[in-house]
Enzyme design. Structure first.
Site, PDB file in Angstrom:
ATOM      1  N   CYS A   1      -8.064   0.690  -1.151  1.00 23.40           N
ATOM      2  CA  CYS A   1      -8.669  -0.350  -1.881  1.00 23.40           C
ATOM      3  C   CYS A   1      -7.758  -0.983  -2.888  1.00 23.40           C
ATOM      4  CB  CYS A   1      -9.916   0.298  -2.412  1.00 23.40           C
ATOM      5  SG  CYS A   1     -10.736  -0.965  -3.632  1.00 23.40           S
TER       6      CYS A   1
ATOM      7  N   HIS B   1     -15.449  -3.004  -1.531  1.00 22.58           N
ATOM      8  CA  HIS B   1     -15.772  -1.685  -0.972  1.00 22.58           C
ATOM      9  C   HIS B   1     -16.888  -1.039  -1.693  1.00 22.58           C
ATOM     10  CE1 HIS B   1     -11.387  -1.979   0.438  1.00 22.58           C
ATOM     11  NE2 HIS B   1     -11.867  -1.333   1.292  1.00 22.58           N
TER      12      HIS B   1
ATOM     13  N   SER C   1       0.845  -1.244   0.010  1.00 27.91           N
ATOM     14  CA  SER C   1      -0.049  -0.116   0.147  1.00 27.91           C
ATOM     15  C   SER C   1       0.925   1.353   0.035  1.00 27.91           C
ATOM     16  CB  SER C   1      -1.099   0.046   1.194  1.00 27.91           C
ATOM     17  OG  SER C   1      -1.951  -0.932   1.000  1.00 27.91           O
TER      18      SER C   1
END
Length: 170
Positions: A101, A88, A45
């Site tokens: 996400c 999501h 991420s």
């Protein structure tokens, strides 16, 4: 910096016993390997802001662009799961960053293409040397569309954990 698993450094304060050295050396968790500066791992991420930057700068997406996350996405014959197992729903860039996400960024990264990703990763310093004097600290690598890899000649993006927070504009 912390690297796990650890060992008792006091064993090295004096001449280390053969038994203690064998225990450390033969440990399958390899505690002498300094993961903070030696490991090569996918950035996860921490790379999402670079994907967002590249997508906005190249015009690949705009502030109205959305992606529907259903919990995963199929790309190049592989199903990539999202951090949110059930998805999501539909997300904008802002919400994709807030909710981290994976599907949004896999989709945008796919639209961008490897050369754009590579260009912007290089621009912010991924794969560059830090300039900090640390032992055994080679640079990371970033793939190119021609099959080569920036700096290393191998495929697949890998960065040193130590490099993740130090992206910089040149």
């Amino acid at each position: 910096m912390v690297s796990r698993p650890a060992f008792d450094p006091n064993k090295f304060a004096v001449r280390i016993k053969t038994k203690d050295w064998k225990e450390i050396r033969d440990n399958p968790d390899n505690p002498m390997f300094n993961r903070a500066i030696q490991a090569q791992l996918a950035p996860g991420s921490t790379f999402k802001p670079i994907v967002a930057l590249a997508a906005l700068e190249t015009g690949t997406i705009d502030d109205r662009f959305t992606v529907r996350c259903s919990g995963g996405v199929m790309l190049y014959g592989h199903y990539y799961h999202c951090v949110e197992k059930h998805g999501h729903g539909t997300l904008s860039l802002h919400n994709a960053i807030v909710r981290s996400c994976d599907v949004f960024f896999y989709t945008v990264g796919n639209k961008l293409g490897i050369d754009n990703l590579s260009f912007y990763a290089d621009l912010v310093g991924f794969g560059q040397k830090t300039g900090i004097d640390l032992p055994m600290k080679p640079t990371g690598q970033f793939p190119r569309s021609n099959g080569s890899c920036a700096l290393s000649g191998r495929s697949g993006m890998r960065v040193r954990p130590f490099r993740w927070p130090s992206g910089k504009a040149r």
